[in-house]
Write a protein that holds these residues in place. Structure first.
Motif, PDB file in Angstrom:
ATOM      1  N   ILE A 178      -1.195 -11.028  12.261  1.00 33.78           N
ATOM      2  CA  ILE A 178      -2.362 -10.632  11.475  1.00 33.78           C
ATOM      3  C   ILE A 178      -2.590  -9.134  11.599  1.00 33.78           C
ATOM      4  CG2 ILE A 178      -4.854 -10.857  11.314  1.00 33.78           C
ATOM      5  CD1 ILE A 178      -4.596 -13.695  12.200  1.00 33.78           C
ATOM      6  N   ILE A 179      -2.637  -8.671  12.840  1.00 34.33           N
ATOM      7  CA  ILE A 179      -2.919  -7.251  13.042  1.00 34.33           C
ATOM      8  C   ILE A 179      -1.790  -6.408  12.455  1.00 34.33           C
ATOM      9  CG2 ILE A 179      -3.477  -5.510  14.774  1.00 34.33           C
ATOM     10  CD1 ILE A 179      -4.500  -7.607  16.566  1.00 34.33           C
ATOM     11  N   THR A 180      -0.568  -6.847  12.682  1.00 35.14           N
ATOM     12  CA  THR A 180       0.558  -6.063  12.182  1.00 35.14           C
ATOM     13  C   THR A 180       0.547  -5.955  10.662  1.00 35.14           C
ATOM     14  OG1 THR A 180       1.825  -6.946  14.027  1.00 35.14           O
ATOM     15  CG2 THR A 180       3.041  -5.793  12.322  1.00 35.14           C
ATOM     16  N   SER A 181       0.375  -7.093  10.017  1.00 34.31           N
ATOM     17  CA  SER A 181       0.421  -7.096   8.554  1.00 34.31           C
ATOM     18  C   SER A 181      -0.620  -6.167   7.975  1.00 34.31           C
ATOM     19  CB  SER A 181       0.112  -8.499   8.035  1.00 34.31           C
ATOM     20  OG  SER A 181       1.246  -9.124   7.594  1.00 34.31           O
ATOM     21  N   LEU A 182      -1.835  -6.284   8.475  1.00 37.04           N
ATOM     22  CA  LEU A 182      -2.908  -5.486   7.909  1.00 37.04           C
ATOM     23  C   LEU A 182      -2.671  -4.001   8.155  1.00 37.04           C
ATOM     24  CD1 LEU A 182      -6.602  -6.643   8.138  1.00 37.04           C
ATOM     25  CD2 LEU A 182      -5.890  -4.398   7.438  1.00 37.04           C
ATOM     26  N   THR A 183      -2.350  -3.645   9.384  1.00 36.87           N
ATOM     27  CA  THR A 183      -2.184  -2.219   9.652  1.00 36.87           C
ATOM     28  C   THR A 183      -0.954  -1.682   8.925  1.00 36.87           C
ATOM     29  OG1 THR A 183      -1.138  -2.830  11.735  1.00 36.87           O
ATOM     30  CG2 THR A 183      -3.402  -2.131  11.839  1.00 36.87           C
ATOM     31  N   ARG A 184       0.076  -2.488   8.809  1.00 42.05           N
ATOM     32  CA  ARG A 184       1.263  -2.019   8.095  1.00 42.05           C
ATOM     33  C   ARG A 184       0.912  -1.634   6.665  1.00 42.05           C
ATOM     34  NH1 ARG A 184       5.467  -6.570   6.964  1.00 42.05           N
ATOM     35  NH2 ARG A 184       3.644  -7.234   5.808  1.00 42.05           N
ATOM     36  N   GLU A 185       0.141  -2.500   6.003  1.00 42.56           N
ATOM     37  CA  GLU A 185      -0.215  -2.193   4.621  1.00 42.56           C
ATOM     38  C   GLU A 185      -1.013  -0.900   4.533  1.00 42.56           C
ATOM     39  OE1 GLU A 185       0.885  -3.409   1.929  1.00 42.56           O
ATOM     40  OE2 GLU A 185       2.092  -4.833   3.040  1.00 42.56           O
ATOM     41  N   ILE A 186      -1.918  -0.725   5.491  1.00 39.96           N
ATOM     42  CA  ILE A 186      -2.736   0.486   5.464  1.00 39.96           C
ATOM     43  C   ILE A 186      -1.865   1.719   5.716  1.00 39.96           C
ATOM     44  CG2 ILE A 186      -4.560   1.731   6.681  1.00 39.96           C
ATOM     45  CD1 ILE A 186      -5.703  -0.369   5.033  1.00 39.96           C
ATOM     46  N   PHE A 187      -1.006   1.625   6.713  1.00 29.61           N
ATOM     47  CA  PHE A 187      -0.177   2.787   7.043  1.00 29.61           C
ATOM     48  C   PHE A 187       0.727   3.167   5.870  1.00 29.61           C
ATOM     49  CE2 PHE A 187      -0.360   1.576  11.809  1.00 29.61           C
ATOM     50  CZ  PHE A 187      -1.643   2.072  11.860  1.00 29.61           C
ATOM     51  N   LEU A 188       1.166   2.153   5.141  1.00 31.77           N
ATOM     52  CA  LEU A 188       2.013   2.446   3.973  1.00 31.77           C
ATOM     53  C   LEU A 188       1.259   3.282   2.956  1.00 31.77           C
ATOM     54  CD1 LEU A 188       3.949  -0.797   2.996  1.00 31.77           C
ATOM     55  CD2 LEU A 188       4.876   1.405   3.650  1.00 31.77           C
TER      56      LEU A 188
END
Ligand SMILES: Nc1ncnc2c1ncn2[C@@H]1O[C@H](COP(=O)(O)OP(=O)(O)OP(=O)(O)O)[C@@H](O)[C@H]1O
Ligand SMILES: Nc1ncnc2c1ncn2[C@@H]1O[C@H](COP(=O)(O)OP(=O)(O)OP(=O)(O)O)[C@@H](O)[C@H]1O
Ligand SMILES: [Mg+2]
Ligand SMILES: [Mg+2]
Lengths: 339, 259, 343, 339, 259
Positions: free
Chosen positions: A208-218
């Motif tokens: 959950i944390i990875t997916s969300l932050t990944r999208e933001i960082f992109l």
């Protein structure tokens, strides 16, 4: 941060200030006013999102009311005769070890998962070769779809292998209370401790944390990244200057979402943890979380006991709200003013 | 402190697209060089290869050599981070860090270099850089507010201040005055004049008068047509370019008799 | 209600037993187990009893693999497992004995009907989906006086694999073989349809929420719902602990087992007057011999407590089980006494 | 979309093209080279993210291996004597109704939750008054933290109230197979149907999708939004022009994450659904999902049965992978080339 | 088709900060008005109030009246969407939609107005708008590629093309030529000249010559000091402003004798 809500609040010093609210077109006569057709898309959209917003409140209210209604027996018992409550000392002495246990497990899970998740998110967005990045995305999504009962089974298998590690921990770091051995000088022989449960929890909230932050960082604006790089920033410095500040609110949200999952996760903890009385040490058996307490006891519960369990659920509800608000308040306080 | 730049047979690509072709140029230390040419001819592209910012764009690549004091910055074993620490850049589009305050924006580059700054040093440096960029008076009362609440021209000057605060040996400026009024423009031109005593400056500009005023040498780029690569047409002393260019193309462009 | 996670500090003790007993097994024993461990450890403060309610199957497996000193199981060992027991526990194999009897109630929720008599055949047909309305002739025949409505029957069974289902099905298979043609298993036969619910609580809740529902569940959980009387011989027997105990006493031991293996073939088709045949017998599994004396002493003390009158009473209080008869207790105590040190 | 991985792949037509890889500084003699100190932050960062990336792969491999290892009995049985498998007709005829059930429930949950979640996310980011928006955020985070067992209890309570609605559905829309009444002409009397379970599932995945999309929508570049508004876009048109295209990849990720949760959710489905054989109709009892099948049977399972259940878990694993890859492939195909 | 704009006692705020104070101005239909003044004096701010884009910024507000053909666009019951459909805008920072192709970018505004366009109409309109912005030749071969792969000046012209494609009655342009070379600049100036036959054009520019070349009337804004609001100093015929301004401040600015 670009936040866009078009509805403006009147500036304090602008007394006659206007805000955009009405819907009628200007009354200019001979112009292309006919273009200002009724825009059904817009109407539908406004209505739909409003309804969605209201519905979610209704659902939440529904859940809250359900919890409250089912809790009334417990509240009545607590008032009339606290000794009826499990444990015999009233509701609060029953619930507080559970609260502590829940908070500890969620805190450990978050502490382990968040840096990990940020690392993976940064790795996939800013480090990994083009080809590898989507693969890691699949892996994360996969981890999110593993049923908690499988995590539970896996956790049990894992637990057996962790006993040696726990023994080592208690030997060398036993002076830290959380790694202290039990009264008989040994750690849990089964490995089914709070620490194991929390570690499995951390893996469960990782996606959950990875997916969300990944999208933001992109979504970090290229211009910001370029600005940092052009100043001679290394990758890590660029991430610190441009990516993380941009993603701050996303990181908080991701953590909150992960926290929610950790607080509410039921099955895996119920399967892995060998529950018992509250103890500071995380490497002996003992402690219990709210969700697991509910899951383990409700199958055989009826009457007051069932009501008790649901009241415990209500307590979790309140805790979550408080933790959330607290966390967001702290974050808001530490942000750059006005940004 | 200043560096000489030798560009040798530089071809620049965006994916398959050859954007710039065969640039050869020698930029002397302690000089100002202006790049001029029509929009889309590759000025920004060439400029960005001088501090290896070009390769940050996905799919972009270069071939050829860019020598800084004799060392090829595209050579094996060269860390682009080190290149960029010595070659500062002001982008065509102003890009202050929106989450940082104005002061933090100015100091961002300095902080990167791991220099420990005392409070007074930091304040001094901030003031010096902002004065250099002619922004000090406008923002001195709101140094701790975010850089995103500034007007277009103010943001552009903030980026200039940020770039000069690190005192790079080479400074690349991509249309630094595009959003500036004449007064600020003059101030920036003065700044460039000061800078060239110590550093090497390369500037992209659309303003011929500006090129004529500030630069020692001028490079004229042009593009033959759509889909074709941009080329360096002529590179000489600014006075030559503007009074007596070698190539007819240059003369046509200078005198506005083009297209 | 079981024991809470907070537990109570054991106050004093009167034995010098020391150590940890690990048990794994049926979750149905959890409530009773909580009561037992609380009482037992208050008397033997040096002993910790850990019980993981991972399920009967897991319990048997782990026990036979030597990962636990005792196991709780809703079913007795099958022949293969008996052999495995000989490997895990020495020549005498594993001992097993009932630790409590848990009657299974057939409970229903039909407005205006408080009493219901059911013959095994009718019951089988209802749960099989052959009888779908409360005013069916077959039901009327058993209940001539009742005012049965014209209402759809919603038969509710356990969705999960459970000893309750297994024992219920075993009963129907034995008492109404003609009608109940499915294989007996912990899972309710899917092809019979009907509504399913997770866990005892799920069944009870579904039955109480649904007019016209009928289900089966552990008697202790029934609460205010009505329970059906079951036809045994020629009479309809009401559910009670005594009636449940009776059926065990009327049952034979499984053939070909060792002295210490008190596994019962329950007499589901008994015609003994006053016996209630739908029961679940919960067993404990222990080894006939353990490595050291300390463990032997602990196991003996623990299991003796479990089957003692006191232990049975606290199980009855907390889990609603029916106590063992004195007769059976004596037999069990003999078995427990014969546990010894390996060698 | 601004994706920034600094590692470039050499352009095909640029033969001598270079890429940024080495670490040594240029050998210019008399300059501020001493500034190019070893940057420990960068080293640590690279190593840490790499390790995080590898660890996640190791964990996934661990789970996969665990599943595979535990599946070997089933595979052996399937090869030697398929009638040993539950149902007596081999593994595939045992598992496929579960697969279908799982996919149906996840699909319904997604179909219901996604538009809803997008609506709420847009409402909080672009419609709601400044003050209300964070409140809605809390609500969403709260919903994420409710334990699944509480959702289960709530779902059971809800189920009882839905029977009337299902009856209505089957009366008027019974000609659509999914709303067809059962063989005896009636719908489930308890309401514990696939549709109820899916609806509760949709509420459980709602917070995940909402949180992620909300964060993405918040990051829409102001300039893009202003560009749309200045062209005379209404709010909805602005959202279509600027917000949704920008958030596309985030929406996909959010949906995938929600899908994962829906596929893997155990407790709530197990509690709510009255499982049974596969049926097309969603308003009668029947159908079963993989996670619920595992949860309901594993407590009493041992030996081959346990292995079977874990093999079923492995099947879920594979399904998730396939669904994920399929979805992302479709999305990639429909994107603007080169953006 | 064209509109008259009357600005009456307009004060503009960013939160508590009074950015612009008491602007009074009358902009005639079918004319070009230029806004000049030093950076940060409020030109963009005033421009953005003319199509109610100002209020999009969180905390921003206005007081006063802006009448378009007599109707106050800030009056109760006026939908800002309708205002913006009639008042087109080119921003100071180029902002093409990065996910749209070049062609879609040009047509974005037209599609909003619910006009159904046949394929040929769409192609024609795209070509016309791009030609108007002097971009057609450079992009005609890559109309279906994303707009983000263009050079700075190309992006700016793309935004101009997007704004003129909807044929707004009023066109606001915030430094439309800041990133353009002289040739493109001339083309845009020609475009402005053409546009004023039908529409009302307001343009912000830092280039005095440009203001002198294209505008009929010029408004000079200035700011007294940091933290003070910007003010409209003088508003007259362009020829007056540049040859014989009323105010000394204006004269100082025009002749570069400022600051
Ligand atoms: N979003 C904002 N929030 C707060 N203050 C702002 C904001 N935008 C602009 N300002 C301030 O308002 C004043 C006027 O800004 P504006 O952008 O109108 O200047 P301008 O005349 O367009 O300057 P430039 O020529 O540099 O573009 C400046 O002092 C600026 O710092
Ligand atoms: N990211 C990119 N991807 C693909 N092509 C690009 C990209 N950036 C620029 N180009 C193309 O490369 C060519 C040169 O662009 P460049 O930005 O160097 O022009 P420029 O001379 O700086 O123009 P301007 O004066 O308009 O800024 C142009 O044809 C442009 O379309
Ligand atoms: Mg450029
Ligand atoms: Mg401006």
């Amino acid at each position: 941060m670009p936040i866009s809500t078009e509805t403006t609040e009147p500036g304090p010093t602008g007394p006659g200030s206007t805000s955009e609210s009405g819907q009628k077109p200007p009354q200019s006569p001979a112009s292309r006013q006919q273009k200002a057709v009724v825009r059904p898309g817009d109407r539908i959209f406004s209505a739909a999102t409003l309804i969605a917003g209201i519905l979610i409140l209704v659902i939440l209210a529904g859940v809250a009311l359900f919890l409250l209604a089912q809790s009334k027996d417990t509240i009545a018992a607590q008032i009339s005769d606290p000794s009826q409550i499990t444990g015999g000392k009233g509701f609060f002495s029953y619930v507080w070890p559970l609260v502590i246990g829940t908070l500890i497990s969620a805190a450990i899970a978050l502490l382990v998962a968040t840096p990990f998740a940020l690392g993976i998110a940064l790795f996939t967005t800013h480090m990994a070769p083009r080809r590898l990045a989507p693969m890691l995305g699949y892996v994360i999504d996969l981890l999110a779809a593993i049923p908690s009962v499988v995590y539970g089974l896996w956790g049990i298998a894992l637990a057996g292998n962790l006993t040696g590690f726990y023994l080592w921990l208690s030997t060398w770091f036993g002076w830290i209370p959380i790694f202290a051995p039990g009264a008989d000088g040994s750690v849990s022989q089964t490995g089914r401790t709070m620490l194991t449960a929390s570690l499995v929890l951390s893996i469960m909230i990782l996606p959950i944390i990875t997916s969300l932050t990944r999208e933001i960082f992109l979504q970090t604006p290229r211009l910001q990244e370029e600005a940092a790089l052009a100043l001679g920033a290394t990758r890590w410095e660029m991430i610190r200057m441009a990516v993380l500040p941009f993603g701050k609110s996303g990181i908080v949200s991701a953590t909150m979402l992960g926290l929610g999952r950790a607080l509410g996760e039921t099955m895996a903890v119920a399967m892995i943890l060998s529950p018992g009385v509250l103890t500071a040490s995380l490497v002996v058996s003992g402690n219990q979380t709210i969700a697991s307490e509910i899951a383990q006891n409700f199958p055989e519960a009826a009457g007051l006991r069932l009501s008790e369990l649901i009241t415990v659920g209500l307590v979790l509800f309140v805790i979550t709200l408080l933790v959330n608000m607290g966390a967001r308040a702290i974050v808001a306080r530490t942000s750059v003013k006005g940004s | 402190m200043s560096k000489q730049i030798d560009i040798k047979d530089l071809d620049i690509f965006y994916g398959d697209f050859r954007a710039v072709d065969g640039v050869e140029m020698q930029i002397k230390p302690r000089s100002v060089t202006a790049f001029i040419g029509p929009s889309g001819c590759g000025k920004s592209t060439v400029l960005r290869t001088l501090n290896r910012m070009h390769e940050v764009i996905p799919g972009a690549s270069v071939s050829g050599e860019v020598l800084m004091d004799g060392t090829d910055i595209y050579g094996a074993g060269v860390d682009p981070v080190n290149v960029r620490r010595e070659v500062g850049m002001v982008f065509q589009r102003a890009n202050p860090f929106p989450t940082m305050s104005i002061k933090e924006n100015v100091l961002a580059g300095v902080r990167l270099n791991n220099r420990r700054l005392s409070k007074t040093e930091a304040d001094d440096l901030t003031e010096r850089a902002l004065r250099g960029a002619n922004l000090w008076n406008e923002v001195k009362d709101r140094l701790n507010l975010p850089g995103s609440g500034l007007s277009g021209g103010q943001q552009q000057r903030l980026c200039i201040a940020r770039a000069i605060a690190v005192e790079p040996e080479v400074l690349l400026m991509d249309e630094p005055c595009s959003a500036l009024d004449p007064i600020s423009t003059l101030a920036i031109e003065d700044l460039i004049n000061d800078l060239k005593d110590k550093y090497t400056v390369v500037i992209v500009t659309h303003n011929m008068q500006q090129a004529a005023r500030v630069s020692d040498k001028t490079a004229f780029f042009n593009i033959a047509g759509t889909g074709k690569p941009g080329k360096l047409i002529e590179f000489s002393e600014t006075s030559t370019i503007f009074s007596n260019p070698d190539k007819e193309e240059t003369e046509n462009y200078i005198s506005g008799r083009f297209g | 209600g079981g024991q809470s996670a907070t537990g109570e500090e054991a106050s004093g003790g009167n034995s010098d037993l020391q150590g940890t007993l690990t048990g794994i097994g049926a979750s149905s024993q959890k409530a009773a187990m909580d009561a037992w461990t609380a009482d037992f450890t208050s008397q033997n403060s040096g002993v910790t009893v850990n019980y993981s309610p991972d399920g009967s199957g897991a319990g048997r497996e782990q026990f036979l693999a030597g990962n636990a000193q005792f196991a709780g199981s809703d079913a007795h060992l099958d022949d293969d497992e008996v052999k495995a027991g000989e490997e895990a526990c020495g020549a005498e194999g594993a001992y097993e004995f009932p630790v409590y009897i848990s009657p299974i109630a057939v409970t229903f929720n039909v407005k205006g009907v408080d009493e219901l008599n059911l013959s095994p055949e009718t019951m089988a047909k209802i749960f099989k989906g052959d009888i779908t309305n409360w005013n069916d002739k077959a039901i009327k025949a058993d209940n001539p006086d009742a005012d049965l409505p014209d209402l759809k029957i919603t038969a509710v069974h356990r969705a999960d694999d459970s000893g309750t289902t297994e024992n219920f099905a075993e009963y129907l298979k034995a008492a109404a073989e003609k009608d109940w043609d499915a294989e007996v298993d912990g899972n309710f036969p899917k092809e019979y349809g009907g509504e399913a619910a997770q866990g005892t609580d799920g069944v009870i809740q579904t039955v109480s929420d649904t007019d016209g529902a009928i289900g089966y569940a552990d008697a202790s959980a029934v609460g205010e719902l009505s329970t059906a009387k079951v036809k045994v011989g020629d009479e309809f027997v009401e559910l009670s602990p005594e009636a449940a105990t009776k059926v065990v006493d009327a049952s034979e031991r499984v053939e070909g087992r060792s002295e210490g293996d008190l596994a019962f073939d329950l007499a589901r088709d008994t015609t003994e007057s006053g016996a209630y045949p739908i029961v679940l017998v919960s067993y404990h599994l222990v080894c006939s011999s353990y490595k050291d004396q300390e463990t032997v002493d602990m196991v003996k003390a623990w299991e003796k407590f479990v089957v003692s009158e006191e232990g049975q009473k606290s199980a009855a209080d907390s889990a609603g089980s029916a106590p063992l008869s004195d007769d059976l207790r004596k037999q069990i105590e003999e078995v427990i006494d014969s546990i010894k040190v390996e060698g």
